[in-house]
Design a protein around this motif. Structure first.
Motif, PDB file in Angstrom:
ATOM      1  N   LYS A 159       0.719  -1.183  -0.369  1.00 11.16           N
ATOM      2  CA  LYS A 159       0.239   0.133   0.249  1.00 11.16           C
ATOM      3  C   LYS A 159       0.884   1.344  -0.350  1.00 11.16           C
ATOM      4  O   LYS A 159       2.477   1.429   0.710  1.00 11.16           O
ATOM      5  CB  LYS A 159      -1.097   0.215   0.971  1.00 11.16           C
ATOM      6  CG  LYS A 159      -1.944   0.962   1.005  1.00 11.16           C
ATOM      7  CD  LYS A 159      -3.012   0.634   2.284  1.00 11.16           C
ATOM      8  CE  LYS A 159      -3.743   1.782   2.312  1.00 11.16           C
ATOM      9  NZ  LYS A 159      -4.332   1.678   4.060  1.00 11.16           N
ATOM     10  N   ILE A 160       0.374   1.991  -0.956  1.00 16.08           N
ATOM     11  CA  ILE A 160       1.617   3.376  -1.222  1.00 16.08           C
ATOM     12  C   ILE A 160       0.672   4.888  -1.633  1.00 16.08           C
ATOM     13  O   ILE A 160      -0.950   3.772  -1.949  1.00 16.08           O
ATOM     14  CB  ILE A 160       2.578   2.859  -2.176  1.00 16.08           C
ATOM     15  CG1 ILE A 160       3.850   4.359  -2.084  1.00 16.08           C
ATOM     16  CG2 ILE A 160       1.546   2.408  -3.314  1.00 16.08           C
ATOM     17  CD1 ILE A 160       4.643   3.205  -3.180  1.00 16.08           C
ATOM     18  N   ASN A 161       1.082   5.484  -1.559  1.00 14.46           N
ATOM     19  CA  ASN A 161       0.519   6.699  -2.250  1.00 14.46           C
ATOM     20  C   ASN A 161       1.886   8.022  -2.841  1.00 14.46           C
ATOM     21  O   ASN A 161       2.834   7.618  -2.717  1.00 14.46           O
ATOM     22  CB  ASN A 161       0.082   7.691  -1.239  1.00 14.46           C
ATOM     23  CG  ASN A 161       0.602   8.069   0.087  1.00 14.46           C
ATOM     24  OD1 ASN A 161       2.049   8.902  -0.051  1.00 14.46           O
ATOM     25  ND2 ASN A 161       0.330   8.231   1.363  1.00 14.46           N
ATOM     26  N   ASN A 162       1.364   8.966  -3.148  1.00 16.15           N
ATOM     27  CA  ASN A 162       2.198   9.271  -4.665  1.00 16.15           C
ATOM     28  C   ASN A 162       3.318  10.366  -3.102  1.00 16.15           C
ATOM     29  O   ASN A 162       3.848  11.472  -4.047  1.00 16.15           O
ATOM     30  CB  ASN A 162       1.489  10.487  -5.088  1.00 16.15           C
ATOM     31  CG  ASN A 162       0.359  11.921  -4.961  1.00 16.15           C
ATOM     32  OD1 ASN A 162       0.740  11.731  -3.090  1.00 16.15           O
ATOM     33  ND2 ASN A 162       0.235  12.485  -5.672  1.00 16.15           N
ATOM     34  N   LYS A 163       2.727  10.016  -2.463  1.00 16.63           N
ATOM     35  CA  LYS A 163       3.962  10.933  -1.691  1.00 16.63           C
ATOM     36  C   LYS A 163       5.173   9.624  -1.806  1.00 16.63           C
ATOM     37  O   LYS A 163       6.166  10.263  -1.023  1.00 16.63           O
ATOM     38  CB  LYS A 163       3.402  11.543   0.279  1.00 16.63           C
ATOM     39  CG  LYS A 163       2.093  12.655   0.144  1.00 16.63           C
ATOM     40  CD  LYS A 163       2.885  13.380  -0.954  1.00 16.63           C
ATOM     41  CE  LYS A 163       1.228  14.612  -0.045  1.00 16.63           C
ATOM     42  NZ  LYS A 163       1.499  15.406  -2.890  1.00 16.63           N
ATOM     43  N   ASP A 164       5.390   8.676  -1.638  1.00  9.73           N
ATOM     44  CA  ASP A 164       6.077   7.984  -0.246  1.00  9.73           C
ATOM     45  C   ASP A 164       7.153   8.041  -2.052  1.00  9.73           C
ATOM     46  O   ASP A 164       7.061   8.386  -3.321  1.00  9.73           O
ATOM     47  CB  ASP A 164       5.590   6.618  -0.903  1.00  9.73           C
ATOM     48  CG  ASP A 164       6.617   5.547  -0.517  1.00  9.73           C
ATOM     49  OD1 ASP A 164       7.311   4.810  -1.067  1.00  9.73           O
ATOM     50  OD2 ASP A 164       5.923   4.404   0.459  1.00  9.73           O
ATOM     51  N   GLU A 165       8.924   7.430  -1.743  1.00  8.15           N
ATOM     52  CA  GLU A 165       9.986   8.268  -2.497  1.00  8.15           C
ATOM     53  C   GLU A 165       9.614   6.942  -3.921  1.00  8.15           C
ATOM     54  O   GLU A 165      10.646   7.545  -4.505  1.00  8.15           O
ATOM     55  CB  GLU A 165      11.044   8.248  -1.771  1.00  8.15           C
ATOM     56  CG  GLU A 165      11.265   6.608  -0.849  1.00  8.15           C
ATOM     57  CD  GLU A 165      12.765   6.851  -0.327  1.00  8.15           C
ATOM     58  OE1 GLU A 165      13.460   5.670  -0.163  1.00  8.15           O
ATOM     59  OE2 GLU A 165      12.789   7.600   0.339  1.00  8.15           O
ATOM     60  N   LYS A 166       9.001   6.367  -3.239  1.00  9.50           N
ATOM     61  CA  LYS A 166       9.605   4.794  -4.528  1.00  9.50           C
ATOM     62  C   LYS A 166       8.208   5.042  -5.283  1.00  9.50           C
ATOM     63  O   LYS A 166       7.756   3.709  -6.206  1.00  9.50           O
ATOM     64  CB  LYS A 166       9.179   4.167  -3.911  1.00  9.50           C
ATOM     65  CG  LYS A 166      11.001   3.276  -3.094  1.00  9.50           C
ATOM     66  CD  LYS A 166      11.086   2.250  -2.853  1.00  9.50           C
ATOM     67  CE  LYS A 166      12.105   1.970  -2.340  1.00  9.50           C
ATOM     68  NZ  LYS A 166      12.664   0.308  -2.165  1.00  9.50           N
ATOM     69  N   PHE A 167       7.295   5.845  -4.981  1.00 12.31           N
ATOM     70  CA  PHE A 167       5.787   5.435  -5.663  1.00 12.31           C
ATOM     71  C   PHE A 167       6.143   5.523  -7.547  1.00 12.31           C
ATOM     72  O   PHE A 167       5.685   4.753  -7.820  1.00 12.31           O
ATOM     73  CB  PHE A 167       4.910   6.901  -5.241  1.00 12.31           C
ATOM     74  CG  PHE A 167       3.624   6.596  -5.907  1.00 12.31           C
ATOM     75  CD1 PHE A 167       2.734   6.065  -5.421  1.00 12.31           C
ATOM     76  CD2 PHE A 167       2.941   7.882  -6.861  1.00 12.31           C
ATOM     77  CE1 PHE A 167       1.384   6.216  -6.081  1.00 12.31           C
ATOM     78  CE2 PHE A 167       2.389   8.100  -7.498  1.00 12.31           C
ATOM     79  CZ  PHE A 167       0.920   6.824  -7.674  1.00 12.31           C
ATOM     80  N   TYR A 168       6.845   7.087  -7.665  1.00 15.18           N
ATOM     81  CA  TYR A 168       7.149   6.744  -9.155  1.00 15.18           C
ATOM     82  C   TYR A 168       7.989   5.827  -9.890  1.00 15.18           C
ATOM     83  O   TYR A 168       7.433   5.426 -11.272  1.00 15.18           O
ATOM     84  CB  TYR A 168       7.656   8.797  -9.440  1.00 15.18           C
ATOM     85  CG  TYR A 168       6.456   9.664  -9.230  1.00 15.18           C
ATOM     86  CD1 TYR A 168       5.228   9.672 -10.539  1.00 15.18           C
ATOM     87  CD2 TYR A 168       6.388   9.933  -8.148  1.00 15.18           C
ATOM     88  CE1 TYR A 168       4.132  10.155  -9.919  1.00 15.18           C
ATOM     89  CE2 TYR A 168       5.385  10.576  -7.858  1.00 15.18           C
ATOM     90  CZ  TYR A 168       3.520  11.034  -8.459  1.00 15.18           C
ATOM     91  OH  TYR A 168       3.322  11.408  -8.425  1.00 15.18           O
ATOM     92  N   GLN A 169       9.221   5.605  -8.763  1.00 17.75           N
ATOM     93  CA  GLN A 169       9.588   4.144  -9.744  1.00 17.75           C
ATOM     94  C   GLN A 169       8.439   3.226 -10.221  1.00 17.75           C
ATOM     95  O   GLN A 169       8.934   2.288 -11.343  1.00 17.75           O
ATOM     96  CB  GLN A 169      10.679   3.498  -8.298  1.00 17.75           C
ATOM     97  CG  GLN A 169      11.522   2.384  -8.198  1.00 17.75           C
ATOM     98  CD  GLN A 169      12.029   2.518  -7.368  1.00 17.75           C
ATOM     99  OE1 GLN A 169      13.267   2.944  -7.122  1.00 17.75           O
ATOM    100  NE2 GLN A 169      11.893   0.861  -7.778  1.00 17.75           N
ATOM    101  N   TYR A 170       7.781   2.559  -9.006  1.00 22.39           N
ATOM    102  CA  TYR A 170       6.880   1.892  -9.788  1.00 22.39           C
ATOM    103  C   TYR A 170       5.606   2.595 -10.831  1.00 22.39           C
ATOM    104  O   TYR A 170       5.512   0.996 -11.673  1.00 22.39           O
ATOM    105  CB  TYR A 170       6.049   1.267  -8.057  1.00 22.39           C
ATOM    106  CG  TYR A 170       6.797   0.606  -6.751  1.00 22.39           C
ATOM    107  CD1 TYR A 170       7.307  -0.349  -8.033  1.00 22.39           C
ATOM    108  CD2 TYR A 170       7.372   0.851  -6.111  1.00 22.39           C
ATOM    109  CE1 TYR A 170       7.888  -1.518  -6.908  1.00 22.39           C
ATOM    110  CE2 TYR A 170       7.521   0.533  -5.154  1.00 22.39           C
ATOM    111  CZ  TYR A 170       7.806  -1.232  -5.332  1.00 22.39           C
ATOM    112  OH  TYR A 170       8.859  -2.019  -4.603  1.00 22.39           O
TER     113      TYR A 170
END
Length: 123
Positions: free
Chosen positions: A4-15
Motif C-alpha cells: 500500500k503506497i501513496n504519491n508521497k512515498d519516495e518509491k511511488f513514481y519508480q513503481y
C-alpha cells in the motif's frame, strides 16, 4: 506481494510512473490513470514490477489495472480484509474491462448503458 503506497512515498513514481499518461494502458482499460493526492494505491508487485493496481480515495475505488486478473483478485481480497475494521468500499465507477473480476470478488455490478466503458460496483 501487495504493498500500500501513496504519491508521497519516495518509491511511488519508480513503481507507477510508467502508467501515468500511457496510451497503451488507456487503450486497454478505456480510462486514464492520475496520481491525485489522497489516493491510496494497492500494488501487486512481482519480480520488482507492478502487475496490478487499485487506487482508492475516500473509500471509493478510482482505478483498476492488471496484467493477469488473478493479481487484481488478490488485491481486492487484501482490501476487503483490511476493511473489516473500517467502512466498506462505497459505490465506484470503474472500467468495464474487469467486470467479471469484480463479480468474482463479491461486488455487485450495475451495468448501466449510460456509461459506455464503465460499470458501477458496490459491496
Amino acid at each position: 506481494m501487495i504493498i500500500k503506497i501513496n504519491n508521497k512515498d519516495e518509491k511511488f513514481y519508480q513503481y507507477m510512473g510508467k502508467f501515468f499518461g500511457s496510451r497503451s494502458v488507456e487503450r486497454q482499460i478505456n480510462d486514464r490513470i492520475y496520481d491525485d493526492d489522497k489516493k491510496e494505491w494497492y500494488l501487486y508487485i512481482k519480480d520488482k514490477s507492478v502487475m496490478a493496481f487499485v487506487s482508492v480515495q475516500n473509500k471509493i475505488i478510482k482505478n483498476t489495472y492488471c496484467y493477469k486478473e488473478e493479481y487484481l483478485e488478490e488485491i481486492f481480497e487484501y482490501i476487503k480484509k483490511e476493511e473489516k475494521n473500517n467502512e466498506k468500499i462505497g459505490s465506484s465507477i470503474l472500467t468495464r474491462k474487469y467486470m467479471e473480476v469484480y463479480k468474482r470478488c463479491g461486488f455487485q455490478v450495475v451495468d448501466n448503458e449510460t456509461y459506455k466503458n464503465f460499470v458501477m460496483i458496490y459491496e
